[in-house]
Scaffold this motif. Structure first.
Motif, PDB file in Angstrom:
ATOM      1  N   GLU A   1     -39.004  35.360  66.433  1.00 21.93           N
ATOM      2  CA  GLU A   1     -38.046  35.867  65.295  1.00 21.93           C
ATOM      3  C   GLU A   1     -38.497  37.149  64.948  1.00 21.93           C
ATOM      4  N   ALA A   2     -39.548  37.109  64.545  1.00 19.45           N
ATOM      5  CA  ALA A   2     -40.041  38.490  63.842  1.00 19.45           C
ATOM      6  C   ALA A   2     -39.887  39.714  65.130  1.00 19.45           C
ATOM      7  N   TRP A   3     -40.251  39.487  66.317  1.00 23.49           N
ATOM      8  CA  TRP A   3     -39.884  40.418  67.116  1.00 23.49           C
ATOM      9  C   TRP A   3     -38.345  40.718  67.221  1.00 23.49           C
ATOM     10  N   ARG A   4     -37.437  39.828  67.063  1.00 25.95           N
ATOM     11  CA  ARG A   4     -36.222  40.044  66.996  1.00 25.95           C
ATOM     12  C   ARG A   4     -35.777  40.912  65.853  1.00 25.95           C
TER      13      ARG A   4
ATOM     14  N   HIS B   1     -50.919  36.413  77.646  1.00 30.51           N
ATOM     15  CA  HIS B   1     -49.830  35.286  77.548  1.00 30.51           C
ATOM     16  C   HIS B   1     -48.849  35.432  76.505  1.00 30.51           C
ATOM     17  N   HIS B   2     -49.318  35.969  75.277  1.00 27.72           N
ATOM     18  CA  HIS B   2     -48.446  36.333  74.350  1.00 27.72           C
ATOM     19  C   HIS B   2     -47.413  37.493  74.547  1.00 27.72           C
TER      20      HIS B   2
ATOM     21  N   MET C   1     -42.086  39.209  76.162  1.00 31.56           N
ATOM     22  CA  MET C   1     -41.165  39.992  76.938  1.00 31.56           C
ATOM     23  C   MET C   1     -39.979  39.219  77.881  1.00 31.56           C
ATOM     24  N   LYS C   2     -40.407  37.847  77.949  1.00 30.22           N
ATOM     25  CA  LYS C   2     -39.493  36.885  78.672  1.00 30.22           C
ATOM     26  C   LYS C   2     -37.926  36.894  77.893  1.00 30.22           C
ATOM     27  N   ASP C   3     -38.073  37.085  76.711  1.00 24.84           N
ATOM     28  CA  ASP C   3     -36.935  37.143  75.816  1.00 24.84           C
ATOM     29  C   ASP C   3     -36.484  38.449  75.189  1.00 24.84           C
ATOM     30  N   ALA C   4     -37.405  39.128  75.132  1.00 24.76           N
ATOM     31  CA  ALA C   4     -36.995  40.540  74.415  1.00 24.76           C
ATOM     32  C   ALA C   4     -36.169  41.283  75.140  1.00 24.76           C
ATOM     33  N   GLU C   5     -35.231  41.934  74.258  1.00 23.62           N
ATOM     34  CA  GLU C   5     -34.379  43.211  74.898  1.00 23.62           C
ATOM     35  C   GLU C   5     -35.008  44.469  74.614  1.00 23.62           C
ATOM     36  N   ILE C   6     -36.333  44.636  73.952  1.00 22.87           N
ATOM     37  CA  ILE C   6     -37.015  45.725  73.964  1.00 22.87           C
ATOM     38  C   ILE C   6     -38.454  45.491  74.027  1.00 22.87           C
TER      39      ILE C   6
END
Length: 279
Positions: free
Chosen positions: A124-127, A149-150, A155-160
């Protein structure tokens, strides 16, 4: 890497200095203000702080005074801060970013990082960081203390994709797999605690190499970082140390000496284990 203001290019084409000043746990006040001002006057262009260090106000004061006194434009500097674990979450990260900006007295940061990979919270923070980046409020975004692994999970869900991963990195913790992974994915690795909080300065292998090059052990370690393609941010408030740490661009370690330093690895941390920490 020929001089203190040389930069590496992040995957979004933003340039980041190879060497910067870290201010981990340095208390607010004149000592910190003077150290940051001295570093900038000496030629440093990168300053790394964090919300949890509790010193963003003094860092901001130093930046403004240094710019004014030395005729340096904001665009010439590269300022990093980090969102703390208690603020991880979408709205709370956005608010934490603004708080850091206000304390620093800046309109934007060059780099904003998630400080630790708190399970169930960092996505959520990455979003939120992606939002800040898309809105042009920060020039680059990244993470800190993330293991492979983090990074894969983000990166699995990230847009950036993260542009930087700042981790504990020194000759007793070389993290070769992580270094290879970040290079493969064009994520810039950055070292915190490059001198292992001073614990490496008497190491016999490093002192022998330092004598050979007529450099200090600290300079040998920082040069080793740079030759591995790792950005580094040694912490100091002493002017002579700030100067010494920057004097690493006039020599090169041989492949043999690089390998000897690599061989010191013990997977030994001075900071918490990112897979097992409690803040």
């Amino acid at each position: 890497m020929k001089h203190l203001q040389d930069t590496t290019k992040l995957h979004n084409d933003v340039t980041m200095p190879w060497l910067g000043l870290g201010v981990f746990k340095v208390e607010e006040g004149p000592g910190l203000v003077n150290a940051v001002k001295h570093a900038i006057r000496h030629g440093y262009r990168s300053i790394d702080t964090a919300a949890i260090y509790g010193n963003e106000t003094s860092v901001g004061q130093a930046i403004h005074e240094a710019m004014q006194e030395n005729g340096i434009a904001r665009e010439e500097l590269f300022i990093t801060s980090k969102v703390w674990n208690a603020d991880l979450g979408y709205e709370s990260t956005l608010a934490a970013y603004q708080t850091s900006l206000d304390k620093l007295g800046l309109d934007y940061l060059d780099l904003y990082l998630i400080h630790w990979p708190v399970k169930g919270k960092y996505k959520e923070a990455w979003r939120a960081l992606e939002t800040l980046y898309r809105e042009g409020r920060v020039r680059a975004i990244g993470v800190s203390n993330f293991q492979i692994h983090h990074l894969e999970d983000v990166m699995k869900d990230a847009e950036i994709k993260p542009m930087v991963n700042q981790v504990e990195f020194h000759p007793l913790l070389t993290q070769q797999d992580l270094l290879s992974f970040t290079k493969e994915h064009h994520i810039q690795l950055e070292a915190w605690s490059p001198l292992m909080q001073g614990q490496l300065l008497d190491n016999p292998v490093l002192t022998a190499i330092a004598a050979k090059y007529r450099k200090s052990v600290a300079q040998i370690i920082l040069r080793w970082d740079l030759q591995h393609g790792v950005v580094t941010i040694p912490k100091s408030t002493k002017e002579h140390r700030i100067n010494e740490n920057a004097d690493v661009f006039d020599f090169e370690l041989s492949a043999e000496d690089m390998a000897q330093i690599d061989g010191l690895n013990q997977n030994l941390r001075v900071g918490p284990d990112p897979d097992n920490f409690d803040f």
